[in-house]
Design an enzyme around this catalytic site. Structure first.
Site, mmCIF file in Angstrom:
data_model
loop_
_atom_site.group_PDB
_atom_site.id
_atom_site.type_symbol
_atom_site.label_atom_id
_atom_site.label_comp_id
_atom_site.label_asym_id
_atom_site.label_seq_id
_atom_site.Cartn_x
_atom_site.Cartn_y
_atom_site.Cartn_z
ATOM 1 N N GLU A 172 21.601 36.194 -141.461
ATOM 2 C CA GLU A 172 20.764 36.291 -140.300
ATOM 3 C C GLU A 172 21.865 37.284 -139.348
ATOM 4 O O GLU A 172 22.719 36.808 -138.989
ATOM 5 C CB GLU A 172 21.141 34.772 -139.634
ATOM 6 C CG GLU A 172 20.168 33.859 -140.167
ATOM 7 C CD GLU A 172 18.815 33.896 -140.283
ATOM 8 O OE1 GLU A 172 18.180 34.616 -139.357
ATOM 9 O OE2 GLU A 172 18.049 33.433 -140.891
ATOM 10 N N CYS B 256 21.008 35.686 -130.563
ATOM 11 C CA CYS B 256 20.661 36.807 -131.411
ATOM 12 C C CYS B 256 19.163 37.118 -131.346
ATOM 13 O O CYS B 256 18.491 38.140 -131.558
ATOM 14 C CB CYS B 256 20.937 36.324 -132.851
ATOM 15 S SG CYS B 256 20.013 34.725 -133.034
HETATM 16 P P1 NAP Z 1 30.883 39.314 -136.767
HETATM 17 O O1 NAP Z 1 31.799 39.950 -136.362
HETATM 18 O O2 NAP Z 1 29.987 39.741 -137.840
HETATM 19 O O3 NAP Z 1 31.309 37.795 -137.413
HETATM 20 C C1 NAP Z 1 30.586 36.909 -138.103
HETATM 21 C C2 NAP Z 1 31.494 35.902 -138.740
HETATM 22 O O4 NAP Z 1 31.803 36.844 -140.003
HETATM 23 C C3 NAP Z 1 32.648 35.319 -138.195
HETATM 24 O O5 NAP Z 1 32.928 34.170 -138.670
HETATM 25 C C4 NAP Z 1 33.801 36.511 -139.001
HETATM 26 O O6 NAP Z 1 35.053 35.761 -138.858
HETATM 27 C C5 NAP Z 1 33.217 36.677 -140.218
HETATM 28 N N1 NAP Z 1 33.720 37.925 -140.711
HETATM 29 C C6 NAP Z 1 34.315 39.049 -140.394
HETATM 30 N N2 NAP Z 1 34.472 39.678 -141.491
HETATM 31 C C7 NAP Z 1 34.269 39.131 -142.412
HETATM 32 C C8 NAP Z 1 34.351 39.542 -143.697
HETATM 33 N N3 NAP Z 1 34.927 40.916 -144.279
HETATM 34 N N4 NAP Z 1 34.328 38.486 -145.000
HETATM 35 C C9 NAP Z 1 33.659 37.331 -144.579
HETATM 36 N N5 NAP Z 1 33.760 36.826 -143.313
HETATM 37 C C10 NAP Z 1 33.905 37.977 -142.221
HETATM 38 O O7 NAP Z 1 29.729 38.638 -135.639
HETATM 39 P P2 NAP Z 1 30.003 38.117 -134.422
HETATM 40 O O8 NAP Z 1 30.690 39.042 -133.282
HETATM 41 O O9 NAP Z 1 30.677 36.569 -134.470
HETATM 42 O O10 NAP Z 1 28.685 37.491 -133.794
HETATM 43 C C11 NAP Z 1 27.807 38.327 -133.015
HETATM 44 C C12 NAP Z 1 26.807 38.813 -133.531
HETATM 45 O O11 NAP Z 1 25.966 37.668 -134.706
HETATM 46 C C13 NAP Z 1 25.441 39.481 -132.915
HETATM 47 O O12 NAP Z 1 25.599 40.643 -133.620
HETATM 48 C C14 NAP Z 1 24.335 38.392 -132.857
HETATM 49 O O13 NAP Z 1 23.032 39.024 -132.926
HETATM 50 C C15 NAP Z 1 24.693 37.963 -134.456
HETATM 51 N N6 NAP Z 1 23.843 36.598 -134.470
HETATM 52 C C16 NAP Z 1 22.817 36.785 -135.406
HETATM 53 C C17 NAP Z 1 22.052 35.346 -135.320
HETATM 54 C C18 NAP Z 1 20.946 34.823 -136.212
HETATM 55 O O14 NAP Z 1 20.672 33.869 -136.281
HETATM 56 N N7 NAP Z 1 20.249 35.828 -136.627
HETATM 57 C C19 NAP Z 1 22.595 34.180 -134.644
HETATM 58 C C20 NAP Z 1 23.710 34.384 -133.884
HETATM 59 C C21 NAP Z 1 24.503 35.702 -133.714
HETATM 60 P P3 NAP Z 1 36.345 36.146 -137.782
HETATM 61 O O15 NAP Z 1 35.448 35.793 -136.505
HETATM 62 O O16 NAP Z 1 37.240 35.213 -137.953
HETATM 63 O O17 NAP Z 1 36.639 37.637 -137.593
#
Ligand code: NAP
Length: 524
Positions: free
Chosen positions: A255, A294
């Site tokens: 997602e 999102c």
């Molecule tokens: P993110 O930076 O991609 O991080 C998401 C998750 O992935 C966090 O728990 C992060 O951990 C983890 N992560 C990062 N690098 C990783 C790796 N190499 N291996 C495994 N896990 C890893 O996203 P975010 O900034 O938290 O969230 C914002 C984004 O999410 C927005 O772009 C939004 O559109 C999207 N979103 C989508 C939905 C949907 O349902 N489609 C819902 C909500 C949000 P850490 O925090 O510890 O780095």
């Protein structure tokens, strides 16, 4: 205070000082998280060996009852969760409700729906197939729950709903859950898990949490596990291509982010009820959770002749939304969750600025109410891009904050082309009283959009909301949105099952059929 992790059936602290979690308004450090030194391979093994069989021993109906009890426990701690949301996410009461009450509502919905599957522990898929001249040898498809662990890697913006909208169908299907919340807002997720563990509702091993970096978590995934990721498209690409995920053919649901659109029909006139419905929804989507959703509206596609009127109406409403410290009673829009998110949003705004003019807001130095020292605020900003088809950033930059762009279009074909330039979105909403326009639009974008919400004057305020994810309806979208599917009522259980076919004696086919529930119940 360092938040404890619940792994292998016990609370464990990670090593070192950990990563601080802060209050985005005051800058105060609230707690820290660390996953350093934890044995994540052993934790996954524990979930598989202990949690999975314990859940598998229960029927779908019994597991549905557990979800109902989880919802009760969470409801009893609602005030605490609102307080944590305020401190760690800068959430207003409305923002906290969206996340926390959304989580509880989703659990209750699954608890109710899951009863329909009764005493069964697997699903029968379709009719029995004749495979020989007599009925001695037959075929039957079944859906069996997977024997591994469901790993959730979640985004920062929904610490409550993000866990439970995934956990409800997973636990219902019989899979144990190990969640890794996003670091900046992990506190609320951690507290909810702690409350549910303390309440002793779930069998041992059914629910685990690791806070802090994912570290080597994915190095230990196996073929009967699933990984469900919510977050940015960049991280999604890393998870999808992780060597162990690829080598063990681990099922992954993504997602990701998305540049969703709201589309106004050419039949609509300025100031009409349908016009007002679009304006209200855009403002709601820009302000609730400070645009950190999102599903939020990022592009507003409007007929050329109405662009000025729409811009003015949205700007007038935005001007009435006080932005600042959510502890002030007059404030309706809070900060982003961190300074880092503000920097990312301002970078995105600068990129959009190459193609857009400012209709409202856009001042990086504006003064939020009662938050003189905070560096986490972004002023709600409406932009306008008059050359939509020629633009690039407008369609591929998701500013994760209170920002949307007005894009005028000439005709229905151009509206469809513009919406499709998002290369796959979670949702688009259409506001029109012309059924032909809405139908054409829907068909023109449906393969790239997981959800289309259509509103006309008859529907009025009875719609469920552009950005609201309803547990009975599908959540997910193609292309850039990740290509995933979640929820959709009991359909959401299928991700945690694998379909197989048995070709064998009638007696065996019948024996298995007698113990299964009809998979058609998932779509009933
Ligand atoms: P993110 O930076 O991609 O991080 C998401 C998750 O992935 C966090 O728990 C992060 O951990 C983890 N992560 C990062 N690098 C990783 C790796 N190499 N291996 C495994 N896990 C890893 O996203 P975010 O900034 O938290 O969230 C914002 C984004 O999410 C927005 O772009 C939004 O559109 C999207 N979103 C989508 C939905 C949907 O349902 N489609 C819902 C909500 C949000 P850490 O925090 O510890 O780095």
């Amino acid at each position: 205070m360092k938040l404890a992790n619940y792994l292998s059936g016990r609370w464990q602290e990670g090593q070192g000082p950990g990563t601080p979690l802060t209050d985005p308004v005051t800058g105060d450090v609230l707690a820290s998280v660390s996953s350093d030194g934890l044995d994540l391979a052993a934790a996954l093994d524990h979930s598989r060996r202990v949690g999975n069989p314990a859940l598998a021993a229960l029927s779908y109906g019994e597991r549905a009852a557990l979800l109902g009890r989880i919802a009760e426990v969470l409801s009893s701690h609602r005030e605490t969760y609102f307080a944590l949301s305020l401190q760690n996410s800068g959430a207003t009461e409305g923002d906290a409700s969206f996340d926390v009450d959304g989580a509880i509502y989703t659990l209750k919905t699954y608890a109710r729906a899951g009863k329909a599957l009764g005493d069964a522990r697997h699903l029968n898929d379709g009719a029995t197939l004749p495979l020989a001249k007599t009925d001695v040898f037959q075929g039957q498809h079944y859906w069996l729950p997977l024997s591994g662990v469901a790993i959730f890697i979640n985004a920062f913006n929904f610490p409550a709903w993000g866990l439970w909208e995934k956990a409800a169908p997973a636990l219902q299907a019989g899979m144990p859950v190990l969640v890794k919340p996003a670091t900046p807002t992990a506190w609320l997720t951690q507290r909810m898990v702690e409350d549910v563990i303390k309440a002793g509702i779930l069998p041992e091993g059914a629910l685990s949490i690791v806070c802090g970096g994912a570290r080597d978590l994915l190095d230990h995934v196996e073929e009967c596990d699933v990984v469900s990721f919510t977050g940015s498209a960049d991280t999604a690409a890393r998870i999808r291509t992780h060597p162990q995920v690829v080598a063990r053919s681990v099922r992954v649901n993504i997602e990701a982010d998305s540049v969703n659109s709201a589309i106004l029909g050419p039949d609509v006139t300025a100031g009409s009820p349908t016009f007002d419905l679009l304006v209200r929804e855009v403002v709601r989507e820009m302000t609730i959770k400070t645009g950190q959703k999102c599903t939020a509206i990022r592009r507003i596609l409007v007929p050329q002749a109405l662009a000025d009127a729409v811009g003015q109406a949205i700007a007038e409403k935005l001007a009435k939304y006080p932005v600042g410290n959510p502890r002030s009673t007059e404030v309706r829009v809070g900060p982003l969750v961190s300074e880092a998110q503000r920097s990312a949003a301002l970078e995105g705004l600068a990129r959009l600025g190459e193609e857009c003019t400012v209709v409202f807001g856009g001042n990086p130095d504006f003064s939020p109410i009662d938050a003189p020292d905070s560096k986490a605020f972004v002023q709600p900003t409406l932009l306008r891009c008059d050359r939509g088809l020629a633009a690039r950033h407008v369609h591929d930059t998701e500013v994760f904050g209170p920002v949307a762009t007005l894009v005028p279009y000439q005709d229905a074909a151009e509206a469809i082309a513009l919406a499709r330039r998002g290369r796959g979105s979670l949702v688009a909403s259409v506001y029109s009283d012309d059924t032909d326009f809405t139908t054409r639009l829907t068909l023109g974008i449906a393969d790239l959009h997981g959800r289309v919400m259509a509103v006309n004057s008859e529907v009025g305020n009875q719609h469920t909301g552009h950005g609201n994810v309803v547990p009975t309806c599908l959540h997910g979208g193609g292309g850039r949105a990740g290509g995933g599917e979640e929820l959709g009522g009991l359909r959401g259980l299928l991700f945690y099952h694998r379909r197989m076919v048995l070709q064998g004696p009638k007696a065996v086919v019948d024996a298995l059929r007698a113990r299964g529930a009809d998979a058609a119940l998932l779509t009933a």
